[in-house]
Each structure stands twice: as structure tokens, then as C-alpha cells.
Motif scaffolding. Structure first.
Motif, PDB file in Angstrom:
ATOM      1  N   UNK A   1      37.999  -2.233 -32.756  1.00  8.46           N
ATOM      2  CA  UNK A   1      38.516  -1.882 -31.442  1.00  8.46           C
ATOM      3  C   UNK A   1      37.786  -0.589 -31.169  1.00  8.46           C
ATOM      4  N   UNK A   2      37.727   0.238 -31.959  1.00 10.15           N
ATOM      5  CA  UNK A   2      37.337   1.695 -31.634  1.00 10.15           C
ATOM      6  C   UNK A   2      35.829   1.622 -31.373  1.00 10.15           C
ATOM      7  N   UNK A   3      35.114   0.833 -32.197  1.00  7.70           N
ATOM      8  CA  UNK A   3      33.701   0.637 -31.839  1.00  7.70           C
ATOM      9  C   UNK A   3      33.409  -0.105 -30.378  1.00  7.70           C
ATOM     10  N   UNK A   4      34.301  -1.007 -30.178  1.00  6.66           N
ATOM     11  CA  UNK A   4      33.894  -1.481 -28.716  1.00  6.66           C
ATOM     12  C   UNK A   4      34.231  -0.488 -27.781  1.00  6.66           C
ATOM     13  N   UNK A   5      35.631   0.264 -27.594  1.00  3.44           N
ATOM     14  CA  UNK A   5      35.743   1.253 -26.529  1.00  3.44           C
ATOM     15  C   UNK A   5      35.060   2.302 -26.615  1.00  3.44           C
ATOM     16  N   UNK A   6      34.721   2.984 -27.993  1.00  3.85           N
ATOM     17  CA  UNK A   6      33.593   3.997 -27.856  1.00  3.85           C
ATOM     18  C   UNK A   6      32.259   3.625 -27.175  1.00  3.85           C
ATOM     19  N   UNK A   7      31.788   2.381 -27.662  1.00  2.00           N
ATOM     20  CA  UNK A   7      30.521   1.959 -27.212  1.00  2.00           C
ATOM     21  C   UNK A   7      30.444   1.796 -25.552  1.00  2.00           C
ATOM     22  N   UNK A   8      31.656   1.241 -25.279  1.00  2.00           N
ATOM     23  CA  UNK A   8      31.579   0.699 -23.875  1.00  2.00           C
ATOM     24  C   UNK A   8      31.632   2.370 -23.025  1.00  2.00           C
ATOM     25  N   UNK A   9      32.491   3.346 -23.436  1.00  2.00           N
ATOM     26  CA  UNK A   9      32.590   4.338 -22.868  1.00  2.00           C
ATOM     27  C   UNK A   9      31.321   5.273 -22.658  1.00  2.00           C
ATOM     28  N   UNK A  10      30.756   5.323 -23.922  1.00  2.06           N
ATOM     29  CA  UNK A  10      29.460   6.191 -23.970  1.00  2.06           C
ATOM     30  C   UNK A  10      28.561   5.308 -23.015  1.00  2.06           C
ATOM     31  N   UNK A  11      28.276   4.025 -22.839  1.00  2.29           N
ATOM     32  CA  UNK A  11      27.457   3.517 -21.969  1.00  2.29           C
ATOM     33  C   UNK A  11      27.419   3.696 -20.683  1.00  2.29           C
ATOM     34  N   UNK A  12      28.738   3.757 -20.309  1.00  7.96           N
ATOM     35  CA  UNK A  12      29.056   4.172 -19.109  1.00  7.96           C
ATOM     36  C   UNK A  12      28.392   5.460 -18.526  1.00  7.96           C
ATOM     37  N   UNK A  13      28.369   6.506 -19.568  1.00  9.96           N
ATOM     38  CA  UNK A  13      27.945   7.776 -19.243  1.00  9.96           C
ATOM     39  C   UNK A  13      26.358   8.009 -19.255  1.00  9.96           C
ATOM     40  N   UNK A  14      25.746   6.867 -19.382  1.00  9.05           N
ATOM     41  CA  UNK A  14      24.151   7.141 -19.804  1.00  9.05           C
ATOM     42  C   UNK A  14      23.290   6.998 -18.387  1.00  9.05           C
ATOM     43  N   UNK A  15      22.169   7.494 -18.273  1.00  8.69           N
ATOM     44  CA  UNK A  15      21.436   7.335 -16.979  1.00  8.69           C
ATOM     45  C   UNK A  15      20.306   6.822 -17.500  1.00  8.69           C
ATOM     46  N   UNK A  16      19.921   6.491 -18.809  1.00  9.05           N
ATOM     47  CA  UNK A  16      18.707   5.916 -19.187  1.00  9.05           C
ATOM     48  C   UNK A  16      19.184   4.650 -19.612  1.00  9.05           C
ATOM     49  N   UNK A  17      18.100   3.506 -19.502  1.00  7.73           N
ATOM     50  CA  UNK A  17      18.512   2.309 -19.404  1.00  7.73           C
ATOM     51  C   UNK A  17      18.387   1.700 -20.974  1.00  7.73           C
TER      52      UNK A  17
ATOM     53  N   UNK B   1      21.654   0.569 -23.259  1.00  8.00           N
ATOM     54  CA  UNK B   1      21.527  -0.584 -24.039  1.00  8.00           C
ATOM     55  C   UNK B   1      21.913  -0.440 -25.681  1.00  8.00           C
ATOM     56  N   UNK B   2      21.545   0.587 -25.900  1.00  6.41           N
ATOM     57  CA  UNK B   2      21.819   1.256 -27.432  1.00  6.41           C
ATOM     58  C   UNK B   2      23.368   0.926 -27.532  1.00  6.41           C
ATOM     59  N   UNK B   3      23.786   1.782 -26.519  1.00  2.00           N
ATOM     60  CA  UNK B   3      25.397   1.866 -26.841  1.00  2.00           C
ATOM     61  C   UNK B   3      26.178   0.413 -26.419  1.00  2.00           C
ATOM     62  N   UNK B   4      25.554  -0.220 -25.894  1.00  2.00           N
ATOM     63  CA  UNK B   4      26.135  -1.768 -25.805  1.00  2.00           C
ATOM     64  C   UNK B   4      26.025  -2.570 -27.169  1.00  2.00           C
ATOM     65  N   UNK B   5      24.732  -2.216 -27.930  1.00  2.00           N
ATOM     66  CA  UNK B   5      24.545  -2.653 -29.325  1.00  2.00           C
ATOM     67  C   UNK B   5      25.690  -2.262 -30.114  1.00  2.00           C
ATOM     68  N   UNK B   6      26.041  -1.054 -30.040  1.00  2.70           N
ATOM     69  CA  UNK B   6      27.489  -0.472 -30.898  1.00  2.70           C
ATOM     70  C   UNK B   6      28.322  -1.181 -30.603  1.00  2.70           C
ATOM     71  N   UNK B   7      28.734  -1.640 -29.204  1.00  2.00           N
ATOM     72  CA  UNK B   7      30.033  -2.319 -29.049  1.00  2.00           C
ATOM     73  C   UNK B   7      29.906  -3.466 -29.469  1.00  2.00           C
ATOM     74  N   UNK B   8      28.748  -4.255 -29.299  1.00  2.00           N
ATOM     75  CA  UNK B   8      28.620  -5.736 -30.012  1.00  2.00           C
ATOM     76  C   UNK B   8      28.750  -5.918 -31.454  1.00  2.00           C
ATOM     77  N   UNK B   9      28.469  -4.584 -31.940  1.00  2.00           N
ATOM     78  CA  UNK B   9      28.786  -4.452 -33.597  1.00  2.00           C
ATOM     79  C   UNK B   9      30.419  -4.679 -33.822  1.00  2.00           C
ATOM     80  N   UNK B  10      30.891  -3.856 -33.023  1.00  2.00           N
ATOM     81  CA  UNK B  10      32.477  -3.696 -32.860  1.00  2.00           C
ATOM     82  C   UNK B  10      33.135  -5.365 -32.826  1.00  2.00           C
TER      83      UNK B  10
END
Lengths: 495, 136, 94
Positions: free
Chosen positions: A287-303, A307-316
Motif C-alpha cells: 500500500x505504501x509503495x503504491x501511494x508513494x510511487x503514485x505521488x512522486x510520479x505526479x511531481x515529475x517533469x521528466x518523462x 515512468x520510474x516512479x510508476x515502476x515503483x508503484x507497480x512493485x507495490x
């Protein structure tokens, strides 16, 4: 001869990688074709092994003819066979894709690139196919070293990112080795099946408890589970495009496979569900990984970073699915390993094409891409829909099983996290699609219709693999029941 | 009490060494010191494995010609049974030969990456590198 | 950062010491590690491999595949160093 096919899967990339520098000495351009040839043979061998396992059950291959536990044994059951096909097919597709990208980013070192590429694939298949704990460590280190080398030659700032990756990756591998050492001290054997027989009498020993803790901690570092994921965004963003397209989908999924192997084939599932609260911890970690990854992905300006933070969420997703500990959730988690590998490679290949064309991979570089590169962006949209979870792409079906499993286990936090992350993915990807469609101001000034942006599509060697992956995403979604009933149902342990 | 320490002190020694290495990896600022910490960490694990191969009561190296007092010729015909208690356990030694090689290989790649960092930034202190990176 | 590392180190060390309390005594000749798989290597090394040095016979014969993996690790590290530090780098970063 056909009895030896399982070992070809590892031996072909290994021997071909030893010969690649010689091929490169002869003619530099041949290295690309040589590695594509090696990976095609490897993929054929793994597909053949998959069909053999579906028809005849698990395969046991003894290295050197020595019986286990005195020698090393390969055990290929349904989970293995599926992972082998995933790894070798994705490696083949990225190898085909890599030609132009390597020519642009690493022009003078293509020979070494392909050598280390093949060594990386050797490491991956060596990890997946083995049935011996220490052999797994050796091939884990082969894969890790090759990964460090591939990442370090990227853009400005890549060596620093690689340094942190090396330190954290070594900690992870050493914790794994420590866990194996504790298992060895308490049972005397290194073979997974043998340890499975001996261990149940020892489940109340503190040594086994420590072994479990360190094995899982080491694998958590390798699979980039939040919060020890900090090496992943920098390393995969700054890596060369072909390297990140190879490593980003596969390294984390293979570590997840090792976790499933350790949890269900070395230790009994009852240990994690009844005796130790590991399963509950895993769901909350997910749960923490999904929420953390999704939140950090929203804050990025680099494509690529997004995608790397989406990978972190998928591991969750996958860790949480395994932790829910019912058959539906584990089915969903294993299907999600397959789906996520395919989706991630699709998105990273598109990011690589953007980097090839524009030289950078910022979100603002996606301007007007829908007119300039329609096919590439179509593949991107398919990948995006799969991450969001829209039928008939494959992402929908694995999410469906995970949600169903969460409802059965009545774990509402995980359910909410899954749905929330789908919403966040909608926001993330529609932002990119908007940038790709709407920015036409600089070209609209001229007379209506007279000025067309020329279609500046990616070269065929990069475009065809990307479209093939998009087609695969849809096909895996359409045929998911076949995959589930033939392969994954046998891979889920009896709980 | 003394019995207890004598039976377990090898484990405590490796734990102490490992924590020293872990501290060096995490807390030191200089990149080469971090690599040295990583080496100490891995060496501690190798130390742990090897220490489990000892057998008290006069076990010697696992080479079959150095048994105490017995000639070991003619083993093939089963003439003299090999007393396992006289030889140390060979398996951890084998595993750690591989692990030492892996440790050295990782050290080599880490130092190559540090050379790249030095070429680019001119310094090996982490905080100075962060300042240079932030400056762009 | 230093204090955090010290705390993390002490906690991990304590967990490991706690875990070591159930370990076999140091040098116990009847521990599982010394009685399960290893006696086979000692007893059959000469018969199977005609090598009195048991470490060699395990390394090169019974577990020879791990040695191949180790060789691959050395090769990978060598290729990685050539890849990272080789000549022909005209541009310092992009």
C-alpha cells in the motif's frame, strides 16, 4: 538433444557474450546481428521449454549429472517457464530496438555494449532457471554487475547515480547471501527442494527467523520496494535508452520472482501466513509503495523519471498481491508480473524514441508528437491504457484479479490504493497526451492546411519492436484466460 | 557464562565487523571510504561462512592425504573408510572462493565508476559533488 | 546521517545477535552443516573424481557450474571496466 534444451537458455547468451568481442574485432557492425541471433535462439529454447512444461510437468535438469543436493539442479516449473519466456522475449525485442539508439548514444563502444547486454540477459535467465540458492546468488551478481556497467555510461550524472546503485545493490545481494548462510547453517543444504523438506521442523528456531528477515530485506532492496527504492529513479533515468528499456522492466520483476520462489518453494506458505506476520507487513508495504510511487510520479517533469516512479508503484501492486495470501490475489500478482514487464518495456521504448528524436526526455519534449510520430504515440497510448487498467489491454485483467483478491481478504486499504493509483495514472498519462496533441500553435499560423508538420517517424528498427509490444499488450489481454488456465493456475501454491 | 561466550563468539565478531562496514558505507562522506566500508561488509559475511566449517576435536584441512596417522592409499577399494570427523567441512570454503571473486569484481567496477565521477567533478567528497550538481 | 546510521547499525546488530542464539555451537562436529551434505563429498571424492583435495573436487566437479558463474563474473567486471574507462571518449558527458 532435446533433453538439453533447458540448459541452452543460459548457455547460448553466455557463450555468445564471450565471443562478441571477437566478432567485434572482425567487423564492428556484426555485433548487433550476433546478439539478435543469440537472443533469438535463447527465446526459441525458452518457448520450447514452456511447451514442454505445459505438457509434461516440471523439468529437472542436473548440471554435470550429479544428483541434488550434492550437485546443482535446474528446476523448471510453470512459474519459471513463463518468466523465462518473458525475459528472453523482452531481451530480444530490446536488442532489435537498440541498433539506432546505441549508434547515437554510444557510437564508439557498441561492441562492449552488446557484450554486456548479453551478459545481463545471461544473469537474468540464470537467476530465473536455477533451483539452488547459492547459484542464484552468483547469477544475481552477474546481472547486477552488468547492470551497473550499462547504467554508468548514460547522460551527465549517470556515474553518480550508478555509485549509489552499486552501494545499495551490494547491500541487497549481501543480505541475500547472509540469509542463505543462515539457512545453510541450520539445514546443511543449499538445494531449494531439499531445504523445503528439512526446514519445517526448524520453523521455531531464531536462526530461520533471521534468515527469512534478511532474505526478504535483501530482495526488497533489489526490487526497489518503497522506501529503499531511492537508487531506482536516478539510475534508470540517466541510463542510455536501450539499457533502461532492458533493465527497468526486468530487474525488479526478477527480484519479485525470487521473492515468490523463496516464500513458496523454500519455505512453506503456512510460515508466512500463520506463524509470522510477514503477509500483513507485505500488504501494508505494498500500500505504501503504491501511494508513494503514485505521488512522486505526479511531481515529475521528466518523462523517464515519471515512468520510474510508476515502476515503483507497480512493485507495490505485486508485493501487496502476494501478501494478501489468497489464490485469486496471488494469481493476479503473478499475472501482473507478466503484464507489467510488457507494459514497462513498451513505455520505456517510446521514451527512448523520444530521446532519439529530440535528444532529451522531458515532458515538454512531447510537444506535437501525435502529428510527427503517430505510430509511436499510438503505442504509447496502448501502454498508458494498460497501466490505467482499461480493457482489453492486459493491465485491466491483472488489476481485476488483485481487486477481487483484496475484496476476498477484506483489505480495504489495498483496494483503495489500487483504485487511487489508477486515477493518478489517468492524470499522468492524459497530461502527456494533452501535450502531444494540443501544442500546435507554432504551426497553425500559416494558411489553413497548407503547412503540414512532416511526419518524422522513428526509424523502422525502433518502430517495429515498439508496435510489436503494443500488439502484445492487447493480445495478452485478450488471451489472458488461456494464460491463466494453462500456466498461472499451476504456479499458485496450495495455501 | 564463559562456555556461552566460547561457543558463540565467532558469530558476534562477524556481526561487529559487519556493523562497522555498514556504518562506513552509510555515514562517511568520501566515496572511496564508502567503497572500503562495502568491502568490510562483504568480508564479514565471508568470515561468517568460513567460521562454520570448523570441527572441534582435531579436524584438519579437507585434503585426504593428511589424516592423523592413517595412510589413505587404497581408498578406492574401500580398504580404509574415511573418518569424516577428521576433516573440516569443505563446502563453505568452496562457496566463499566464489564470493571472494564476486567481491573483488564489484570492487573493480565500483572503482571504475569512481574514476568516472572524479573525471567529471574533480572531487570525491559527496557534499562537494552535490553542490556542483545543484549548481548545474 | 551519522547518528541515523549508528542507530540503524546497532539495531541490526542486536537483531543479528538475537538470531545467533539458536545457532549451532562453534565447531560442533554434529551440526547440520557438517553432517548433511558434506560427508558425501569427503567420502566419495577419490572414488568419483580421483582428487584428494576435496575443495578442488567440489569446486570443479560437483559444483563446477558455480565456478563457471564465477568466471562469468570476472569477465563481466573486465568488460565493464573496459566499457567505462576505454579510449575513444571524446565527450565528457552529454
Amino acid at each position: 538433444m532435446t533433453a538439453q534444451i533447458p540448459v541452452f537458455i543460459v548457455v547460448i547468451p553466455l557463450l555468445c557474450s564471450f565471443l562478441t568481442p571477437l566478432v567485434g574485432l572482425w567487423r564492428k557492425d556484426l555485433c548487433y546481428y550476433w546478439s539478435v541471433l543469440a537472443l533469438s535462439l535463447c527465446s526459441l529454447a525458452s518457448i520450447d521449454t514452456l511447451f514442454a512444461v505445459i505438457q509434461g510437468g516440471p523439468i529437472h535438469y542436473r548440471m554435470g549429472g550429479w544428483a541434488p543436493p550434492f550437485g546443482i539442479e535446474y528446476v523448471i516449473d510453470h512459474l519459471n517457464a513463463m518468466m523465462l519466456v518473458v525475459v528472453s522475449a523482452i531481451s530480444l525485442i530490446v536488442a532489435i530496438y537498440s541498433k539506432r539508439s546505441v549508434e547515437q548514444e554510444l557510437p564508439d563502444r557498441a561492441v562492449y555494449f552488446y557484450t554486456i547486454f548479453l551478459l545481463q540477459v545471461t544473469g537474468f535467465v540464470g537467476i530465473v532457471i536455477t533451483g539452488d540458492l547459492f547459484n542464484l546468488y552468483v547469477f544475481l551478481e552477474v546481472a547486477s554487475l552488468a547492470g551497473y556497467a550499462l547504467v554508468a555510461v548514460g547522460e551527465d550524472g549517470a556515474p553518480l547515480a550508478t555509485f549509489r546503485y552499486i552501494v545499495m545493490g551490494t547491500i541487497g545481494a549481501c543480505f541475500y547471501l547472509l540469509g542463505v548462510g543462515y539457512i545453510y547453517v541450520s539445514t546443511g543444504s543449499l538445494n531449494m527442494a531439499d531445504v523445503y523438506q528439512i526446514l519445517p521442523d526448524l520453523y521455531h528456531s531464531k536462526v530461520v527467523l533471521t534468515a527469512v528477515a534478511f532474505l526478504l530485506a535483501g530482495l526488497a532492496v533489489k526490487m526497489a520496494l518503497f522506501p529503499v527504492h531511492v537508487w531506482l529513479p536516478d539510475a534508470y533515468t540517466k541510463a542510455p535508452s536501450a539499457a533502461s528499456a532492458l533493465i527497468a522492466p526486468l530487474m525488479t520483476k526478477i527480484s519479485l520472482y525470487v521473492m515468490i520462489r523463496v516464500l513458496f518453494t523454500v519455505f512453506k506458505p503456512a510460515l508466512f501466513i500463520d506463524l509470522l506476520p510477514v503477509a500483513d507487513i507485505m500488504v501494508w508495504a505494498g500500500v505504501i509503495a503504491i501511494l508513494g510511487g503514485a505521488t512522486m510520479a505526479l511531481a515529475q517533469t521528466d518523462l523517464k523519471r515519471m515512468l520510474c516512479y510508476i515502476v515503483v508503484a507497480e512493485v507495490g501492486y505485486i508485493v501487496g498481491g502476494v501478501g494478501l495470501a489468497n489464490a485469486t490475489a496471488i494469481k493476479g500478482a503473478i499475472l501482473h508480473i507478466l503484464n507489467d514487464a510488457v507494459m514497462t518495456v513498451g513505455l520505456f521504448t517510446v521514451a527512448g524514441i523520444v530521446a532519439y528524436k529530440t535528444g532529451r526526455h522531458d515532458l515538454s519534449d512531447c510537444k506535437d508528437l501525435f502529428r510527427k510520430m503517430p505510430f509511436t504515440m499510438a503505442a504509447f497510448v496502448v501502454g498508458a491504457l494498460s497501466i490505467i487498467g482499461v480493457p482489453p489491454t492486459c493491465g485491466f485483467f491483472s488489476k481485476w484479479y488483485l481487486i477481487h483478491g483484496a475484496v476476498i481478504a477484506q483489505h480495504w486499504a489495498f483496494l483503495v490504493a489500487l483504485l487511487l493509483s489508477s486515477l493518478v495514472s489517468v492524470v499522468l498519462f492524459f497530461r502527456i497526451i494533452e501535450i502531444g496533441y494540443v501544442f500546435q500553435a507554432s504551426h497553425g499560423e500559416h494558411a489553413n492546411g497548407a503547412e503540414h508538420t512532416a511526419i518524422d517517424e522513428a526509424p523502422l528498427s525502433m518502430l517495429v519492436p515498439t508496435i510489436a509490444i503494443a500488439v502484445a499488450i492487447i493480445l495478452i489481454g485478450l488471451y489472458n484466460q488461456t494464460i491463466l488456465s494453462n500456466i498461472i493456475d499451476f504456479a499458485v501454491p496450495k495455501l | 557464562m564463559f562456555e556461552f561466550i566460547v561457543n558463540y563468539y565467532n558469530y558476534w565478531m562477524y556481526i561487529g565487523l559487519m556493523m562497522i562496514g555498514f556504518y562506513a558505507m552509510m555515514a562517511k562522506r568520501n566515496l572511496v571510504k564508502k567503497i572500503i566500508g562495502m568491502n568490510i561488509f562483504q568480508s564479514a559475511i565471508i568470515f561468517f561462512y568460513i567460521s562454520t566449517s570448523v570441527k572441534k576435536g582435531g579436524a584438519t584441512v579437507p585434503i585426504l592425504e593428511y589424516a592423523h596417522g592413517h595412510a589413505t592409499h587404497g581408498i578406492e577399494h574401500g580398504a580404509n573408510a574415511i573418518d569424516v570427523m577428521q576433516y573440516a567441512n569443505p563446502l563453505p570454503h568452496v562457496l566463499m572462493l566464489t564470493a571472494i571473486v564476486v567481491m573483488v569484481a564489484t570492487l573493480g567496477v565500483a572503482l571504475a565508476v569512481v574514476i568516472l565521477i572524479y573525471r567529471r567533478y574533480g572531487t570525491l567528497e559527496e557534499d562537494e559533488i552535490m553542490k556542483l550538481v545543484r549548481r548545474g | 546521517m551519522k547518528i541515523l546510521s549508528i542507530i540503524a547499525g546497532v539495531l541490526m546488530g542486536a537483531a543479528l545477535v538475537y538470531g545467533s542464539l539458536d545457532m549451532p555451537k562453534w565447531g560442533d562436529p554434529h551440526s547440520p552443516a557438517s553432517t548433511h551434505v558434506s560427508p558425501y563429498y569427503l567420502q566419495h571424492s577419490i572414488e568419483h573424481t580421483a582428487t584428494p583435495n576435496v575443495v578442488t573436487s567440489v569446486l570443479a566437479d560437483y559444483r563446477g557450474y558455480d565456478t563457471l558463474g564465477e568466471t562469468t563474473v570476472v569477465f563481466t567486471a573486465g568488460m565493464a571496466c573496459l566499457f567505462l574507462l576505454g579510449k575513444g571518449r571524446k565527450r565528457q558527458g552529454k
